[in-house]
Motif scaffolding. Structure first.
Motif, PDB file in Angstrom:
ATOM      1  N   LEU A  97      40.001  47.856  43.977  1.00  0.00           N
ATOM      2  CA  LEU A  97      40.044  46.459  44.384  1.00  0.00           C
ATOM      3  C   LEU A  97      40.122  45.590  43.125  1.00  0.00           C
ATOM      4  N   TYR A  98      40.692  44.419  43.277  1.00  0.00           N
ATOM      5  CA  TYR A  98      40.784  43.477  42.164  1.00  0.00           C
ATOM      6  C   TYR A  98      40.080  42.197  42.558  1.00  0.00           C
ATOM      7  N   GLY A  99      39.319  41.669  41.618  1.00  0.00           N
ATOM      8  CA  GLY A  99      38.602  40.429  41.867  1.00  0.00           C
ATOM      9  C   GLY A  99      38.652  39.553  40.634  1.00  0.00           C
ATOM     10  N   GLN A 100      37.834  38.520  40.654  1.00  0.00           N
ATOM     11  CA  GLN A 100      37.804  37.593  39.529  1.00  0.00           C
ATOM     12  C   GLN A 100      36.438  37.682  38.865  1.00  0.00           C
ATOM     13  N   GLY A 101      36.455  37.830  37.536  1.00  0.00           N
ATOM     14  CA  GLY A 101      35.215  37.924  36.771  1.00  0.00           C
ATOM     15  C   GLY A 101      34.609  36.559  36.503  1.00  0.00           C
ATOM     16  N   GLU A 102      33.478  36.569  35.794  1.00  0.00           N
ATOM     17  CA  GLU A 102      32.728  35.350  35.492  1.00  0.00           C
ATOM     18  C   GLU A 102      33.566  34.302  34.759  1.00  0.00           C
ATOM     19  N   HIS A 103      34.498  34.750  33.926  1.00  0.00           N
ATOM     20  CA  HIS A 103      35.282  33.828  33.098  1.00  0.00           C
ATOM     21  C   HIS A 103      36.718  33.680  33.600  1.00  0.00           C
TER      22      HIS A 103
END
Length: 171
Positions: A97-103
C-alpha cells in the motif's frame, strides 16, 4: 571510460534477484537504462560502490549485502492500526500500500496481517534484510555537467555523443 567516485553520470542495464534464488525482483532489460550520478546517493550504496572502476560495455555480477542495499529489517518499523483506516481497501497479507508520510512524502508499506479490528503494516522496504545479486552492464559513463551536479538530475544540456573531453572525471 572508467567510472570514478564522483561527477560521473552512469547508465546501466540491470537485473536483480534475491541472492541464492532465481526469481527476478527487478529489471530494466529491454527498457530505458537506469541513469544516475555517482556519489549522490541515487542508488543503493553497495551497487554504486561496486560500479566504481568498471567501464563502458563492461558487465558483471555484483553481490550486495543487505546492509549495503535496503538495510536490515527493523522490527520497530511495524505498526498496528484500526481497520477503519483501511476502509474500502480489499486487504490481503503481503500486499503493498502507498500512503503519505509526516512530511508529505510517499510511503510504501506492506500488510503483514489483519483481523476484524486491526491491521499490522510494515514500513521496512520489501527487500530489507535480503542480500541481492545484480547482473549489470555499463551502457554509458561520462562526466556530469554543472547543471546535473547542481540539481542531481541527469539530462542537462550536453549529452554530446556520450564521450567527454579533457579533464573528464570518467576515464
Amino acid at each position: 571510460m572508467t567510472i570514478t567516485k564522483e561527477n560521473c553520470v552512469v547508465g546501466i542495464e540491470y537485473e536483480v534477484k534475491e541472492a541464492g534464488t532465481t526469481e527476478v525482483v527487478d529489471s530494466n532489460k529491454g527498457g530505458e537504462p537506469l541513469e544516475f550520478i555517482i556519489g549522490m546517493g541515487q542508488i543503493i550504496p553497495g551497487l554504486e560502490n561496486a560500479l566504481v572502476g568498471m567501464s563502458k560495455d563492461e558487465s558483471g555480477d555484483i553481490l550486495v549485502k543487505a546492509a549495503d542495499a535496503y538495510g536490515e529489517v527493523n522490527p520497530e518499523a511495524e505498526q498496528t492500526l484500526p481497520k477503519e483506516q483501511f476502509e474500502g481497501i480489499d486487504l490481503a497479507e503481503g500486499m503493498t500500500l502507498y500512503g503519505q508520510g509526516e512530511h508529505g512524502q510517499t510511503v510504501q508499506v506492506t500488510v503483514k496481517s489483519f483481523n476484524d479490528d486491526e491491521v499490522t503494516i510494515d514500513f521496512n522496504h520489501p527487500l530489507a534484510g535480503k542480500d541481492l545479486m545484480f547482473s549489470v552492464k555499463v551502457l554509458s559513463a561520462r562526466e556530469a555537467t554543472e547543471d546535473e551536479m547542481a540539481t542531481g538530475v541527469v539530462g542537462g544540456q550536453s549529452h554530446g555523443g556520450g564521450h567527454c573531453g579533457s579533464g573528464c572525471g570518467c576515464h
